[in-house]
Design an enzyme around this catalytic site. Sequence first.
Site, PDB file in Angstrom:
ATOM      1  N   ARG B  90       1.173  -1.702   0.086  1.00  0.00           N
ATOM      2  CA  ARG B  90      -0.070   0.244  -0.137  1.00  0.00           C
ATOM      3  C   ARG B  90       0.473   1.265  -0.242  1.00  0.00           C
ATOM      4  O   ARG B  90       0.670   2.025  -0.827  1.00  0.00           O
ATOM      5  CB  ARG B  90      -0.697   0.215   1.344  1.00  0.00           C
ATOM      6  CG  ARG B  90      -1.889   1.033   0.917  1.00  0.00           C
ATOM      7  CD  ARG B  90      -2.644   0.659   2.392  1.00  0.00           C
ATOM      8  NE  ARG B  90      -2.855  -1.593   2.563  1.00  0.00           N
ATOM      9  CZ  ARG B  90      -4.090  -1.489   2.100  1.00  0.00           C
ATOM     10  NH1 ARG B  90      -4.936  -1.081   1.733  1.00  0.00           N
ATOM     11  NH2 ARG B  90      -3.871  -2.766   2.708  1.00  0.00           N
ATOM     12  N   THR B  91       1.712   1.716   0.975  1.00  0.00           N
ATOM     13  CA  THR B  91       2.832   2.592   1.246  1.00  0.00           C
ATOM     14  C   THR B  91       3.580   2.566   0.145  1.00  0.00           C
ATOM     15  O   THR B  91       3.426   3.634  -0.567  1.00  0.00           O
ATOM     16  CB  THR B  91       3.654   2.340   2.150  1.00  0.00           C
ATOM     17  OG1 THR B  91       2.696   2.414   3.692  1.00  0.00           O
ATOM     18  CG2 THR B  91       4.265   4.375   2.681  1.00  0.00           C
ATOM     19  N   LYS B 119      25.173  -7.872  -1.146  1.00  0.00           N
ATOM     20  CA  LYS B 119      25.747  -8.663   0.328  1.00  0.00           C
ATOM     21  C   LYS B 119      26.998  -8.104   0.699  1.00  0.00           C
ATOM     22  O   LYS B 119      28.028  -7.887   0.098  1.00  0.00           O
ATOM     23  CB  LYS B 119      25.254 -10.331   0.481  1.00  0.00           C
ATOM     24  CG  LYS B 119      24.316 -10.356   1.453  1.00  0.00           C
ATOM     25  CD  LYS B 119      24.268 -11.899   0.987  1.00  0.00           C
ATOM     26  CE  LYS B 119      22.476 -12.406   0.950  1.00  0.00           C
ATOM     27  NZ  LYS B 119      22.105 -13.839   0.068  1.00  0.00           N
ATOM     28  N   ARG B 140      11.378   2.404   2.965  1.00  0.00           N
ATOM     29  CA  ARG B 140      11.197   1.815   4.526  1.00  0.00           C
ATOM     30  C   ARG B 140      12.131   0.324   4.754  1.00  0.00           C
ATOM     31  O   ARG B 140      12.602  -0.368   4.234  1.00  0.00           O
ATOM     32  CB  ARG B 140       9.788   1.005   3.754  1.00  0.00           C
ATOM     33  CG  ARG B 140       9.143   0.330   4.790  1.00  0.00           C
ATOM     34  CD  ARG B 140       7.576  -0.426   4.600  1.00  0.00           C
ATOM     35  NE  ARG B 140       6.978  -0.865   4.894  1.00  0.00           N
ATOM     36  CZ  ARG B 140       5.689  -0.362   5.442  1.00  0.00           C
ATOM     37  NH1 ARG B 140       5.309   0.808   4.875  1.00  0.00           N
ATOM     38  NH2 ARG B 140       4.621  -0.654   6.700  1.00  0.00           N
ATOM     39  N   HIS B 173       6.335   6.770  10.782  1.00  0.00           N
ATOM     40  CA  HIS B 173       5.834   6.546   9.330  1.00  0.00           C
ATOM     41  C   HIS B 173       5.315   7.883   9.689  1.00  0.00           C
ATOM     42  O   HIS B 173       4.083   8.098   9.115  1.00  0.00           O
ATOM     43  CB  HIS B 173       5.154   4.934   9.295  1.00  0.00           C
ATOM     44  CG  HIS B 173       4.777   5.404   8.584  1.00  0.00           C
ATOM     45  ND1 HIS B 173       5.167   5.832   6.868  1.00  0.00           N
ATOM     46  CD2 HIS B 173       3.089   3.943   8.139  1.00  0.00           C
ATOM     47  CE1 HIS B 173       4.120   4.908   5.785  1.00  0.00           C
ATOM     48  NE2 HIS B 173       3.369   3.475   6.632  1.00  0.00           N
TER      49      HIS B 173
END
Lengths: 364, 364, 364
Positions: B90-91, B119, B140, B173
Amino acid sequence: MTQRRMMEELNWEDFERLPLAQRAPYFRQSSGRPYHCVIAQQFDRESLDSLCDLSTRIRRIAKSKVGSDFLSSLMRNKRAMLYFTQPSTRTFLSFFSACQILGFSPAEVRDPSISSEMKGETKEDTIRTFSSFFDLIIMRTPAQGFAEKMAWMISRTERPVPIINAGSGKDQHPTQALLDIYTLQRSFERQGGIDGKTVLFCGDLARGRTVRSLSGLLLQYRNVKQIFAAPEALQIGEDILQQLRDAGVEYEVTHDFKKKISEADAVYMTRLQDEWDAKPGESAKGYRQEDYYFTGEDLRKLSPKGVIMHPLPRRLEISTECDDDPRAVYWRQERNGMWIRAALIATIFCRDQEITQYYMLNNR
Amino acid sequence: MTQRRMMEELNWEDFERLPLAQRAPYFRQSSGRPYHCVIAQQFDRESLDSLCDLSTRIRRIAKSKVGSDFLSSLMRNKRAMLYFTQPSTRTFLSFFSACQILGFSPAEVRDPSISSEMKGETKEDTIRTFSSFFDLIIMRTPAQGFAEKMAWMISRTERPVPIINAGSGKDQHPTQALLDIYTLQRSFERQGGIDGKTVLFCGDLARGRTVRSLSGLLLQYRNVKQIFAAPEALQIGEDILQQLRDAGVEYEVTHDFKKKISEADAVYMTRLQDEWDAKPGESAKGYRQEDYYFTGEDLRKLSPKGVIMHPLPRRLEISTECDDDPRAVYWRQERNGMWIRAALIATIFCRDQEITQYYMLNNR
Amino acid sequence: MTQRRMMEELNWEDFERLPLAQRAPYFRQSSGRPYHCVIAQQFDRESLDSLCDLSTRIRRIAKSKVGSDFLSSLMRNKRAMLYFTQPSTRTFLSFFSACQILGFSPAEVRDPSISSEMKGETKEDTIRTFSSFFDLIIMRTPAQGFAEKMAWMISRTERPVPIINAGSGKDQHPTQALLDIYTLQRSFERQGGIDGKTVLFCGDLARGRTVRSLSGLLLQYRNVKQIFAAPEALQIGEDILQQLRDAGVEYEVTHDFKKKISEADAVYMTRLQDEWDAKPGESAKGYRQEDYYFTGEDLRKLSPKGVIMHPLPRRLEISTECDDDPRAVYWRQERNGMWIRAALIATIFCRDQEITQYYMLNNR
């Protein structure tokens, strides 16, 4: 009555009880254009002809940079969501490219593990979320009938958006049928079109939704003979044959593929759909690949004006020896998918006339 | 002193010791606009009002094709990286769409297994790599404080770029809080705005960063009463209550959600955040879902001018019976996220005045 | 004879037997521009100089919005496929950005599990499918020689498209070599260019395709001395040394890295390529990291006009203490990759002259 109003007046259970042929009006705009594209049965001869014509115009306009720029200006202010939870690269890329041609900014949700946040919410809520951000939803899911249900659902909300079914379960894959029709129409453009031709289907006809959809759409054309060549266990369904009998269409069922090649205008090869096998390898039993394999030698049997088609990916259905023969149109068929999907989307968004006008002025 | 200069003069350990409220100047451009967006505390009433106004202008401009074309011309020369290592659809899609609206070309790094080449390199190096290719980083990550640290780090390099925190750990957030504010502001536009309203929070208040951030931002408004309805184990944190007491703001703590609905101007439902449970199912114990569930019946208790909000995804917090009620604004709330994120990004890149001018000339 | 015609006349077995240096004409357009980019050996001094010049022009044009808009108008009607089945974020993002700079709409296929539909089809068919929808294929695959074979194959089809090798196996990574050359050229722009300089390679020289390719390209410049500093087990291959001897170029092989720093104009650090180890950790044995580690202290030994390079990602090859030193050019080197890839693609599509003209008129 508008499409939306119709949807609002019918609950899902009643809708689901409608025969496929009667659902078409629910997916149609008042102008007659499709709003949603969810089942092959929603297209009639007139809409097929329009889509084929528009595809050709888009294809020709796109040849020049200025033409491409025109096309990509059409939908620049719109965003499309490609929601593909079932693996598919070919169909995905074809739609992705079609969107880009028209100027859409495409976004995608594919790997369900990425969207695990959405776990716990209903699929209806997920689709509504897409409709919050996007102007078009193209979806491929393993669940039969899901795209149709979502089209019904979203039509009733405050912010409806068109839904295109890019394959749902074993059942419907309407845009594949459209690209097949477009390929046949292009191939026989100078031979009077699809009317009167003979199409020879070969392979796993029991489970190939491609063949099932195409067989139905061919009923829109006059005097098309259909021949089904497959081993008994993978032969075309009785429901399809009943549909042909009802329509009074000539057909033939055989297991001798090789013998029928010379009769065909179009040979349509399909692969074993063994991903639907209950037990791995089950359907391969009793299936002699060499009997349903188009070889370089078979090219000699095929009519000089005939074509060989394949929805791809191929495994062992067509020898690579055939690839350079001008009658092998499967690569062109694949690219046709991009053009007719662009035509479909442009039609849904009512930009078809603008494209046709541009074409008349610039490309004739 | 410029934001960059300030960052250069403070090492990370000293920066980390600053109270949240004192960090705001470090994320601010000399014009007062945000440069980075990493914590909710960096927004004051004035900047919230500006963002809400700009969101509405963008939303209205985007309604026409010519307006959309204007918006998407603004940032066409810039590229944005969406770096989402924590699942979120959604975000992600909301930011992705916001970028597209402004003409950004977005790129994404999501599945950490794809980037396994990385990595062995430090996260700092990864972020610097993004800054080599992109002009904006939206991130995020599960690590608390990470976005903030990266904002500090990147500000000190030769090629700083803005960083937007799209969710870091259980903590911050900020853009979710912004979209909640914008939704409240839009909902009460004709009722004198947010000032003087009562907001009823319900659900898992202990762990929902959404509620924690929003509660803090509401302190920027006058006489907003906050009611927290939750079972004891999931009740709002004492730190938040202390913050309300310090600000002299009226609040109430209760476990009787149903009784409070009639008092609320806005009901803010949240779901059980059980992904943070140490043992699976732990927090569901003693949580009677039906006590914290907004049903069709509850609609009758809610004020005619009230609204029901939800950050989504929902599970069992709001009955779908409510979806068609005009006071159910959660789908609009979701879409508001796209608009205010576009407004935020446009402000960061100093295009807010240009948008406002366009709006004054064309949309008033 | 056109590139395509040449390809058609040579079968793959004969092509594969050609020495690398003799393959260049097959990847070249009749104008001399590259059509495919698959091996470092296809670039000569003239084409390297052209690419470096064009990179600088693109970089400078892109600084202004109007310049960016010009660049992104060039290829707006074209679509690029980034086919990366081997993990790589840096190279991927660099190409992705280069495509965006030129206005390409990029699409990607990365996670092979997503494309499982393609299982069962040959890789040749997969690449042909991409050529159905896209105008450029950029590919990174673990299989040695695969990009080259696909370039050969696709050149012989009805719809050939350029193929760029973004890394194939342990072998070729030609655009990495190009960006290294561009970084050296930029670094020594005011010191007479690359001619006459000394390059000190350090680290895992046995398996780094980067070093192997760059060493070869440096033969295009006059009097470039090459020093190879590595532990014996990871020392540069005898084939490379033979190539230097054949070209009459001065070189040195040593395990004492630290002693050689003061002699170097450019120090090129590389990391242990232990992903190629047969047994995990195998190559780390006998490799004392501190001997092949560039520290803050080593900065004092390095010439004031020298540079430190690294293809990134780094692990423990360069101390972060060096990051702020103006001679540490590895972040700039990374960004150079984006510019020279944009220059390469623009050249392949014959837009180089248009860019140069724009530059002459607007940026000089």
